[in-house]
Design a protein around this motif. Sequence first.
Motif, PDB file in Angstrom:
ATOM      1  N   GLU A 222      45.350  38.576  51.934  1.00  0.00           N
ATOM      2  CA  GLU A 222      43.964  39.052  51.933  1.00  0.00           C
ATOM      3  C   GLU A 222      43.079  38.205  52.832  1.00  0.00           C
ATOM      4  O   GLU A 222      42.213  38.735  53.545  1.00  0.00           O
ATOM      5  N   ASN A 240      43.839  48.003  50.702  1.00  0.00           N
ATOM      6  CA  ASN A 240      44.412  48.920  49.726  1.00  0.00           C
ATOM      7  C   ASN A 240      45.387  49.905  50.348  1.00  0.00           C
ATOM      8  O   ASN A 240      46.240  50.445  49.651  1.00  0.00           O
ATOM      9  N   ARG A 348      41.156  37.708  42.019  1.00  0.00           N
ATOM     10  CA  ARG A 348      41.311  38.970  42.746  1.00  0.00           C
ATOM     11  C   ARG A 348      42.624  39.659  42.387  1.00  0.00           C
ATOM     12  O   ARG A 348      42.682  40.888  42.289  1.00  0.00           O
ATOM     13  N   ASN A 352      42.499  43.401  40.805  1.00  0.00           N
ATOM     14  CA  ASN A 352      43.127  44.539  41.480  1.00  0.00           C
ATOM     15  C   ASN A 352      44.068  45.337  40.578  1.00  0.00           C
ATOM     16  O   ASN A 352      44.498  46.427  40.949  1.00  0.00           O
ATOM     17  N   TRP A 422      33.436  41.640  50.131  1.00  0.00           N
ATOM     18  CA  TRP A 422      33.331  41.846  48.687  1.00  0.00           C
ATOM     19  C   TRP A 422      31.874  41.806  48.237  1.00  0.00           C
ATOM     20  O   TRP A 422      31.456  42.584  47.391  1.00  0.00           O
ATOM     21  N   GLU A 488      44.950  53.417  46.776  1.00  0.00           N
ATOM     22  CA  GLU A 488      44.137  52.379  46.161  1.00  0.00           C
ATOM     23  C   GLU A 488      43.639  52.803  44.779  1.00  0.00           C
ATOM     24  O   GLU A 488      43.458  53.999  44.493  1.00  0.00           O
TER      25      GLU A 488
END
Length: 590
Positions: A222, A240, A348, A352, A422, A488
């Motif tokens: 990421e 995603n 994270r 997710n 984000w 996603e």
Amino acid sequence: MPGYCLLVEPGTRRLAAILVADAVGYSRMMADDEEATLAALRAHRTAIDPVILNHGGRIVKSTGDGVLVEFPSATDALRSAIEVQAVMKARNEDLPASRRMELRLGLNVGDVVVDEAGDVYGDGVNVAARVEPLADPGGIAITSAVLDAVRGKIDADFTDGGEHELKNIPRPVRVWRVGTGRLAPPATPKPVRRTLATVAVLPFDNMSEDAEQEYFADGITEDLLTALSYNRDLGVIARNSTFAYKGSATDVRVVARELDATHVVEGSVRKAGDRVRVTAQLIDAETGHHVWAERYDRKLDDIFELQDELVTAIAAKLSPTLWDAAAKRRMTRDERSLDAWDLTIRGRFEYNKMTVDGLLAGIALFERARELEPDFVAPLSGAAGAWLVLGVHGWRDGGTNPIERGLALAEAVKKHDSDDYWALSTLAAASVMSGRPTDGLQYARRMIEANPHASAGFHMLGANLTAIGHLEEAIAASTEAWRLAGHEPMRYDIANDLAYGHYLAGAYDAALTWGEQAIALVPGYFQTLVLLAAACGQLDRIEEGRRYVDAVLAARPDFSCARYRSRIVYRRDQDRDHIVDGLVKAGLPA
């Protein structure tokens, strides 16, 4: 394509428009390159399925290169067919002749019978299937029944193709061909930006003996995605979309074709004690050849420097100008400690999962990171986003109001004035939830500018445009979000936005098809249950919509339309009244 929740009793006979599609030369293309052809077909379906849903089409089934779709009206069906062919024409334009996938579309109106699985049978289907091969490649063939239904409603050229004796059809059928010469693909809000290359960063493999180190490999991936996105001339496929391939042994060339990437980055991470080993390679998607590969052994304290080296090396191989940009820009540290960064990527990883337990675990990790580095915006925006998601799903624990907590944290995020993706996403979501969609539009557009290959920016753009009442633009933005979303977790919310956008625009059949997509992904999503009840009310399908009314009351026994209206954040009174009108018609208490 997720399943469709049937709105009628099995065995019901009804009049419907049936569209049958088939790819020309599919067998030849499969013989030439099976994996590439399958990848191309999936990519094309990603582009054309939303077109079908936007016109109220129900995708009944797919068989290899074929698809069968049911529409509530011939007009919607033909408009969808015309738009599908326009999209395919645009997608084929830059491809060599051998790789162009052209569709034949056949359309008929007739009686159909629905079975328990939602499949349709009958004369309407049989004739459509026999008419489809009579269409030209890239063209549309229709019956006289369709022409009679659409005459004067659709601006298109119709050429008489004569009467045909069709297999197992007892009477001759007159066929008409629809001219497609004037077709143009539907506009999308995607900005035009020339990129030197488009990169897909696949999830790095966790080679550590400890499976719990999975979060660390994901965190490296990421951060690499984020850092590469800072290069303005480099297209970066969204997280995603690429993470859908996690754990897959799919050929990188196939992945690249599905994602429209020119290059693929893949690698592995091994973490042991205070040491980390990272391997990475850059692959040319067209040839499958390695452009660059390297292995790094570092102390964990050097992880940020290692990430900078990776970004610079990858950019240097793609373009000297990108190398200059990468060399000049180092990852923003925000003076954060390694421990705070580690807690953030753990958070994270939990976030997710998109489960209540995962979101709560993520919040706890984000809060620990904030205790170590109060000025680090990433865990702050992560916690705000997690609370908002919990609130949308109606989670409660005693007196906790997750929406209020999320909005309060979002206000703190705003003070950072950060370009962190984000943070922008959290602020865009908070804006629509707090009734400030004009602010949300600005955050969403900054997200799209930062990465036009990510669905989240278009998702937020569509949600805030819907709240303002700019419905045509909202549907276009949300459709683009759906196309980019891949697998996603938030696809259900995009489908929900499209359901509301179509409902407010008066396209109730399309609202139903998109609402059913959302419910197929998250069966108990309350906002969508409300919308489906309202759409059934507007269509006077009261008996069919009873399941949604019952589901709304089961979730909220004290539900009233007036109370619900007071919580709708849409700016226009007419939109709030429109939703309540459908709910009252559906039978929900005023």
